[in-house]
Design a protein around this motif. Structure first.
Motif, mmCIF file in Angstrom:
data_model
loop_
_atom_site.group_PDB
_atom_site.id
_atom_site.type_symbol
_atom_site.label_atom_id
_atom_site.label_comp_id
_atom_site.label_asym_id
_atom_site.label_seq_id
_atom_site.Cartn_x
_atom_site.Cartn_y
_atom_site.Cartn_z
ATOM 1 N N LYS A 161 44.515 29.383 16.439
ATOM 2 C CA LYS A 161 43.526 30.204 17.122
ATOM 3 C C LYS A 161 43.359 31.523 16.369
ATOM 4 O O LYS A 161 44.233 31.941 15.614
ATOM 5 N N LEU A 162 42.238 32.180 16.614
ATOM 6 C CA LEU A 162 41.946 33.416 15.901
ATOM 7 C C LEU A 162 43.011 34.483 16.161
ATOM 8 O O LEU A 162 43.309 35.299 15.276
ATOM 9 N N ALA A 163 43.598 34.469 17.345
ATOM 10 C CA ALA A 163 44.624 35.459 17.680
ATOM 11 C C ALA A 163 45.850 35.344 16.768
ATOM 12 O O ALA A 163 46.632 36.290 16.644
ATOM 13 N N ALA A 169 43.985 40.129 7.556
ATOM 14 C CA ALA A 169 42.654 39.525 7.661
ATOM 15 C C ALA A 169 41.824 40.233 8.726
ATOM 16 O O ALA A 169 40.633 40.494 8.532
ATOM 17 N N ASP A 170 42.455 40.563 9.850
ATOM 18 C CA ASP A 170 41.740 41.250 10.930
ATOM 19 C C ASP A 170 41.239 42.615 10.480
ATOM 20 O O ASP A 170 40.123 43.026 10.808
ATOM 21 N N ILE A 235 40.885 31.096 6.262
ATOM 22 C CA ILE A 235 39.496 30.686 6.483
ATOM 23 C C ILE A 235 39.207 30.785 7.980
ATOM 24 O O ILE A 235 39.979 30.279 8.800
ATOM 25 N N THR A 236 38.090 31.438 8.330
ATOM 26 C CA THR A 236 37.672 31.533 9.730
ATOM 27 C C THR A 236 36.300 30.878 9.866
ATOM 28 O O THR A 236 35.269 31.495 9.575
ATOM 29 N N TYR A 258 41.634 29.425 10.901
ATOM 30 C CA TYR A 258 41.811 30.111 12.178
ATOM 31 C C TYR A 258 40.480 30.070 12.935
ATOM 32 O O TYR A 258 39.478 30.611 12.465
ATOM 33 N N PHE A 259 40.485 29.434 14.106
ATOM 34 C CA PHE A 259 39.245 29.172 14.829
ATOM 35 C C PHE A 259 39.052 30.145 15.988
ATOM 36 O O PHE A 259 39.947 30.309 16.822
#
Length: 328
Positions: A161-163, A169-170, A235-236, A258-259
């Motif tokens: 997950k994106l978290a 990256a964030d 990769i997002t 990361y979705f």
């Protein structure tokens, strides 16, 4: 009957490139299979130096001005429909039916009313996020599915997950954290796979033979093989089914996906913004298979070399290479 076709955004980009190369109007016309007069008129869209983006905006502005007025640009007609919905609580179909009963015909269909409600709320201002006039309809502006419908969106296997994405990256503190998406052309046709580096906003783009998982996978392998391993960190993508075989890329290139949550385009803001720029070159519905690799590369180059306010008017390419030199 005229068979003249308007110049496309891609042709305007080519005209700008040919002018910079010093080609004459006759040579440009020959290369584009256009008449010299067409090229001459196009070049004179710009009072000084010809710029494809400015010319495209001028074309769209003039095209919009010469279109046939929409039915609900008639203020009296629009007001009567708004009153029938808001005050009388009539459905669009009842409004049309009443016109036919009392006047013999209706100047619009109930589909037109629904379309104009969803397009611009029939011209009635609304606060951010409000459903507007649609809330006055019996379905309250909600969409409905047929009986037995099963939600299938967002059902591809999710690795992370994106978290869970690394803090670097964030915060965009390094090269190599990429956002991933596809730009769709004609239904069922080729698509453009786009990757944006979160730090530099550098664009990579390559054609895929359809929006299925396999052709997108093959295109991503071709793109990944050109990226140095030390700038391929994360990769997002979105949760589209075209990225359903992402695990194969993780195994081969040791890069994690990361979705974000479904229907959350703001989680890939750089990608969404850049795809908007691409739409200036490739409008919706364009058959991408008719666009050459040379034209795609020229588009990518122009986007990567445009000045960016966030970088003090440096381009994404300048920022990318500056960061790369520090890595070397």
């Amino acid at each position: 009957m005229s068979h003249y076709n308007q110049l496309t955004a891609i042709e305007r980009g080519r005209i700008e490139s040919f002018i910079q190369l010093g080609l004459s109007l006759h040579e440009i016309a020959t290369r584009l299979s256009r008449s010299v007069s067409t090229i001459s008129r196009e070049v004179h869209r710009c009072t000084k130096e010809y710029k494809a983006l400015a010319a495209q905006k001028d074309y769209l502005k003039k095209r919009k001005a010469c279109r046939r007025p929409r039915i609900f640009e008639n203020a009296e007609l629009r007001s009567s429909v708004i009153k029938a919905i808001q005050d009388d609580h009539w459905s669009p179909e009842q409004i049309v039916g009443n016109y036919i009963r009392t006047q013999g015909s209706s100047p619009f269909s109930f589909v037109t009313i629904y379309r104009e409600i969803h397009r611009y709320n029939l011209g009635v201002p609304r606060s951010h996020g409000a459903r507007g006039i649609a809330r006055k309809l019996r379905h309250r502006g909600k969409t409905r599915h047929k009986k037995g419908y099963v939600e299938k969106r967002g059902k591809i296997p999710i690795s992370h997950k994106l978290a869970e994405r690394p803090l670097e990256a964030d915060k965009r503190t390094r090269l190599g954290d990429w956002e991933l998406d596809t730009v769709v052309g004609r239904d069922g046709g080729d698509v453009l796979v786009t990757m944006i580096d979160r730090r530099s906003r550098l664009l990579l783009a390559q054609r895929a033979a359809g929006r299925k998982a396999l052709p997108v996978l093959e295109t991503l392998k071709a793109i990944f093989s050109k990226i140095p391993h030390d700038i391929l960190h994360t990769i997002t993508p979105d949760r589209g089914k075209e990225f359903g075989r992402h695990a194969e890329l993780t195994n081969e290139y040791e890069v994690e996906f990361y979705f974000p949550n479904p229907h959350a385009p703001w989680a890939r803001g750089s990608n969404e913004n850049t795809n908007g720029l691409i739409r200036e070159y490739i409008p919706k519905g364009t058959d991408i298979s008719t666009i050459t690799d040379e034209e795609i590369n020229r588009m990518v180059w122009q986007i990567n070399t445009r000045p960016r306010k966030m970088f003090g008017w440096k381009s994404s390419l300048e920022v990318f290479w500056s960061e790369m030199f520090h890595l070397a």
